[in-house]
Design a protein around this motif. Structure first.
Motif, PDB file in Angstrom:
ATOM      1  N   GLY A  25       1.365  -1.455   0.296  1.00  0.00           N
ATOM      2  CA  GLY A  25       0.475   0.096   0.388  1.00  0.00           C
ATOM      3  C   GLY A  25       0.680   1.293   0.077  1.00  0.00           C
ATOM      4  O   GLY A  25       0.130   2.106  -0.156  1.00  0.00           O
ATOM      5  N   SER A  26       2.264   1.182   0.201  1.00  0.00           N
ATOM      6  CA  SER A  26       2.942   2.528   0.471  1.00  0.00           C
ATOM      7  C   SER A  26       3.937   2.557  -1.049  1.00  0.00           C
ATOM      8  O   SER A  26       4.551   3.435  -0.913  1.00  0.00           O
ATOM      9  CB  SER A  26       3.473   2.011   1.718  1.00  0.00           C
ATOM     10  N   TYR A  27       3.836   1.521  -1.490  1.00  0.00           N
ATOM     11  CA  TYR A  27       4.947   1.397  -2.573  1.00  0.00           C
ATOM     12  C   TYR A  27       5.225   2.789  -4.221  1.00  0.00           C
ATOM     13  O   TYR A  27       3.380   2.999  -4.408  1.00  0.00           O
ATOM     14  CB  TYR A  27       5.148  -0.256  -3.499  1.00  0.00           C
ATOM     15  N   ARG A  28       6.300   3.066  -4.290  1.00  0.00           N
ATOM     16  CA  ARG A  28       6.004   3.985  -4.805  1.00  0.00           C
ATOM     17  C   ARG A  28       7.182   3.758  -6.573  1.00  0.00           C
ATOM     18  O   ARG A  28       6.466   3.468  -7.890  1.00  0.00           O
ATOM     19  CB  ARG A  28       6.947   5.746  -4.758  1.00  0.00           C
ATOM     20  N   HIS A  29       8.053   3.611  -6.245  1.00  0.00           N
ATOM     21  CA  HIS A  29       9.041   2.447  -7.310  1.00  0.00           C
ATOM     22  C   HIS A  29      10.241   2.617  -6.361  1.00  0.00           C
ATOM     23  O   HIS A  29      10.362   2.677  -5.299  1.00  0.00           O
ATOM     24  CB  HIS A  29       8.849   4.268  -8.344  1.00  0.00           C
ATOM     25  N   GLY A  30      11.064   1.859  -7.838  1.00  0.00           N
ATOM     26  CA  GLY A  30      12.340   1.668  -6.797  1.00  0.00           C
ATOM     27  C   GLY A  30      12.465  -0.131  -6.175  1.00  0.00           C
ATOM     28  O   GLY A  30      11.905  -0.395  -5.987  1.00  0.00           O
ATOM     29  N   ARG A  31      13.734   0.639  -5.390  1.00  0.00           N
ATOM     30  CA  ARG A  31      14.140  -0.911  -4.404  1.00  0.00           C
ATOM     31  C   ARG A  31      13.291   0.110  -3.002  1.00  0.00           C
ATOM     32  O   ARG A  31      13.889   0.333  -2.009  1.00  0.00           O
ATOM     33  CB  ARG A  31      15.832  -0.626  -4.209  1.00  0.00           C
ATOM     34  N   MET A  32      11.711  -0.003  -2.367  1.00  0.00           N
ATOM     35  CA  MET A  32      11.546  -0.055  -1.734  1.00  0.00           C
ATOM     36  C   MET A  32      11.678  -0.661  -0.383  1.00  0.00           C
ATOM     37  O   MET A  32      11.363  -2.303  -0.768  1.00  0.00           O
ATOM     38  CB  MET A  32      10.427   0.002  -1.746  1.00  0.00           C
ATOM     39  N   LEU A  33      12.388  -0.593   1.159  1.00  0.00           N
ATOM     40  CA  LEU A  33      12.701  -1.887   2.343  1.00  0.00           C
ATOM     41  C   LEU A  33      10.877  -1.003   3.421  1.00  0.00           C
ATOM     42  O   LEU A  33      11.222  -0.021   3.029  1.00  0.00           O
ATOM     43  CB  LEU A  33      13.989  -1.213   2.970  1.00  0.00           C
ATOM     44  N   PHE A  34       9.821  -1.477   3.816  1.00  0.00           N
ATOM     45  CA  PHE A  34       8.857  -1.405   4.656  1.00  0.00           C
ATOM     46  C   PHE A  34      10.014  -1.820   6.065  1.00  0.00           C
ATOM     47  O   PHE A  34      10.668  -3.000   5.820  1.00  0.00           O
ATOM     48  CB  PHE A  34       8.510  -1.588   4.239  1.00  0.00           C
ATOM     49  N   LEU A  35       9.607  -1.191   6.958  1.00  0.00           N
ATOM     50  CA  LEU A  35       9.937  -1.422   8.426  1.00  0.00           C
ATOM     51  C   LEU A  35       8.629  -0.947   9.338  1.00  0.00           C
ATOM     52  O   LEU A  35       8.801   0.117   9.115  1.00  0.00           O
ATOM     53  CB  LEU A  35      11.240  -0.858   8.596  1.00  0.00           C
ATOM     54  N   GLY A  36       8.084  -2.038   9.423  1.00  0.00           N
ATOM     55  CA  GLY A  36       7.319  -1.289  10.672  1.00  0.00           C
ATOM     56  C   GLY A  36       7.338  -1.639  12.442  1.00  0.00           C
ATOM     57  O   GLY A  36       7.279  -2.765  12.565  1.00  0.00           O
ATOM     58  N   PHE A  37       7.343  -0.753  12.690  1.00  0.00           N
ATOM     59  CA  PHE A  37       7.741  -0.418  14.502  1.00  0.00           C
ATOM     60  C   PHE A  37       6.166  -0.875  15.466  1.00  0.00           C
ATOM     61  O   PHE A  37       5.744   0.342  15.603  1.00  0.00           O
ATOM     62  CB  PHE A  37       8.479   0.713  14.564  1.00  0.00           C
ATOM     63  N   GLY A  38       5.611  -1.758  15.832  1.00  0.00           N
ATOM     64  CA  GLY A  38       4.290  -1.500  16.396  1.00  0.00           C
ATOM     65  C   GLY A  38       5.099  -2.785  17.275  1.00  0.00           C
ATOM     66  O   GLY A  38       6.021  -2.613  18.191  1.00  0.00           O
ATOM     67  N   THR A  39       4.542  -3.716  18.114  1.00  0.00           N
ATOM     68  CA  THR A  39       4.626  -4.595  18.623  1.00  0.00           C
ATOM     69  C   THR A  39       6.116  -5.152  18.504  1.00  0.00           C
ATOM     70  O   THR A  39       6.688  -5.918  19.817  1.00  0.00           O
ATOM     71  CB  THR A  39       3.643  -5.560  19.128  1.00  0.00           C
ATOM     72  N   GLY A  40       6.217  -5.456  17.451  1.00  0.00           N
ATOM     73  CA  GLY A  40       7.706  -5.878  17.055  1.00  0.00           C
ATOM     74  C   GLY A  40       8.064  -5.478  15.998  1.00  0.00           C
ATOM     75  O   GLY A  40       8.090  -4.179  15.862  1.00  0.00           O
ATOM     76  N   LEU A  41       9.101  -6.003  14.772  1.00  0.00           N
ATOM     77  CA  LEU A  41       9.087  -4.923  13.714  1.00  0.00           C
ATOM     78  C   LEU A  41       9.183  -6.289  12.900  1.00  0.00           C
ATOM     79  O   LEU A  41       9.131  -7.763  12.000  1.00  0.00           O
ATOM     80  CB  LEU A  41      10.775  -5.169  14.178  1.00  0.00           C
ATOM     81  N   GLY A  42       8.261  -5.199  11.755  1.00  0.00           N
ATOM     82  CA  GLY A  42       7.677  -6.149  10.638  1.00  0.00           C
ATOM     83  C   GLY A  42       8.507  -5.928   8.872  1.00  0.00           C
ATOM     84  O   GLY A  42       9.036  -4.605   9.392  1.00  0.00           O
ATOM     85  N   SER A  43       8.971  -6.229   8.530  1.00  0.00           N
ATOM     86  CA  SER A  43       9.533  -5.989   7.205  1.00  0.00           C
ATOM     87  C   SER A  43       9.446  -6.498   5.674  1.00  0.00           C
ATOM     88  O   SER A  43       8.748  -7.568   6.092  1.00  0.00           O
ATOM     89  CB  SER A  43      11.098  -6.459   7.393  1.00  0.00           C
ATOM     90  N   ALA A  44       9.483  -5.820   4.975  1.00  0.00           N
ATOM     91  CA  ALA A  44       9.309  -6.188   3.693  1.00  0.00           C
ATOM     92  C   ALA A  44      10.402  -5.395   2.838  1.00  0.00           C
ATOM     93  O   ALA A  44      10.031  -4.274   2.753  1.00  0.00           O
ATOM     94  CB  ALA A  44       7.907  -6.443   3.028  1.00  0.00           C
ATOM     95  N   MET A  45      10.202  -5.705   1.535  1.00  0.00           N
ATOM     96  CA  MET A  45      10.988  -5.823   0.306  1.00  0.00           C
ATOM     97  C   MET A  45      10.315  -5.447  -0.824  1.00  0.00           C
ATOM     98  O   MET A  45       9.023  -6.683  -1.108  1.00  0.00           O
ATOM     99  CB  MET A  45      12.379  -5.736  -0.130  1.00  0.00           C
ATOM    100  N   ILE A  46      10.585  -4.598  -2.030  1.00  0.00           N
ATOM    101  CA  ILE A  46       9.387  -4.289  -3.336  1.00  0.00           C
ATOM    102  C   ILE A  46      10.767  -3.568  -3.997  1.00  0.00           C
ATOM    103  O   ILE A  46      11.561  -2.406  -3.353  1.00  0.00           O
ATOM    104  CB  ILE A  46       8.557  -3.748  -3.121  1.00  0.00           C
ATOM    105  N   ILE A  47      11.451  -4.572  -4.843  1.00  0.00           N
ATOM    106  CA  ILE A  47      12.247  -3.814  -5.971  1.00  0.00           C
ATOM    107  C   ILE A  47      11.250  -4.336  -7.023  1.00  0.00           C
ATOM    108  O   ILE A  47      11.570  -5.679  -8.361  1.00  0.00           O
ATOM    109  CB  ILE A  47      13.005  -5.214  -5.770  1.00  0.00           C
ATOM    110  N   ASP A  48      11.192  -3.319  -7.646  1.00  0.00           N
ATOM    111  CA  ASP A  48      11.146  -2.528  -9.328  1.00  0.00           C
ATOM    112  C   ASP A  48      10.263  -3.798  -9.216  1.00  0.00           C
ATOM    113  O   ASP A  48       9.173  -4.583 -10.873  1.00  0.00           O
ATOM    114  CB  ASP A  48      12.005  -3.401  -9.988  1.00  0.00           C
ATOM    115  N   GLY A  49       8.442  -3.438  -8.429  1.00  0.00           N
ATOM    116  CA  GLY A  49       7.721  -4.348  -8.891  1.00  0.00           C
ATOM    117  C   GLY A  49       6.935  -5.563  -8.290  1.00  0.00           C
ATOM    118  O   GLY A  49       6.355  -5.707  -8.002  1.00  0.00           O
TER     119      GLY A  49
END
Length: 231
Positions: free
Chosen positions: A113-137
């Protein structure tokens, strides 16, 4: 790891109605829901004793007056081929093997839901630490939270809620900045997105990072079905 998932621009054949989607964002403290056509999310408390069956029953009660055709679930744990393969660290048991149809990692859903372009790293700081990457879609959920970081502790021990309680806000913010920069360099990200309930506690964002509202998880949940319609 789940199979990489290619982002596509939503397209529909003429005359095909887009399904009404119920998005369920499962977190360690709350479960939040939003459906197509609704403006305000609803939520219930979760916590370390909530089982999968209890979550489903609670969501059904919470949404009795909403109409929807399909469901997207953001799950705080490892998901492979649309199903949980490990019990969550911050909830009860019974999630693995439960008859879910469409589940994705919660951080991956917010990343989508946050992706725009390129190599995006998502880090979610909540109860734990969530993480995901989107690379060129291409979307790839990640499990960085429980990797070793310092002094025999994990990334999540430092930047999750346990780290916030242990170190206090000032030191926790320093650890967040350090971890963000370390992962940005290691993964060669050109766009770093910070989300999760505790990201709002940061006074200043790390260099090159942007903050996104947790509602982006709902955007990602809706996009999952947009993308399904193109296949």
């Amino acid at each position: 790891m789940a199979q990489p998932d290619k982002l596509t621009r939503p397209r529909r054949a003429a005359g095909i109605r887009r399904p009404r989607v119920l998005v369920i964002d499962v977190g360690g403290t709350h479960v939040k829901v939003l459906a197509t056509g609704q403006r305000k999310p609803r939520q219930i408390e979760s916590g370390p004793s909530m089982t999968a069956r209890e979550m489903v029953a609670a969501v059904k009660r919470l949404t009795t007056d909403w109409r929807y055709d399909v469901v997207s679930i953001g799950y705080p744990g490892v998901v492979v081929h649309g199903r949980p393969v490990a019990e969550p660290h911050n909830l009860g048991r019974g999630w693995v093997g439960f008859d879910f149809h469409r589940v994705t990692n919660d951080a991956a859903m917010q990343a989508l839901g946050s992706y725009r372009h390129g190599r995006m790293l998502f880090l979610g700081f909540g109860t734990g630490l969530g993480s995901a990457m989107i690379i060129d879609g291409v979307l790839e959920p990640m499990e960085l939270a429980h990797l070793p970081y310092k002094n025999g502790r994990t990334y999540e021990d430092y930047v999750g809620v346990r780290g916030l309680e242990r170190f206090g806000k000032k030191r926790w913010r320093r650890h967040v900045a350090e971890v963000t920069e370390l992962l940005k360099r290691a993964l060669e990200a050109d766009d770093v997105v910070l989300g999760g309930g505790n990201a709002k506690r940061l006074k200043h964002l790390p260099d090159g990072a942007r903050w996104v509202d947790n509602r982006n998880a709902f955007v990602g949940g809706f996009r999952l079905w947009d993308r399904q319609a193109t296949r």
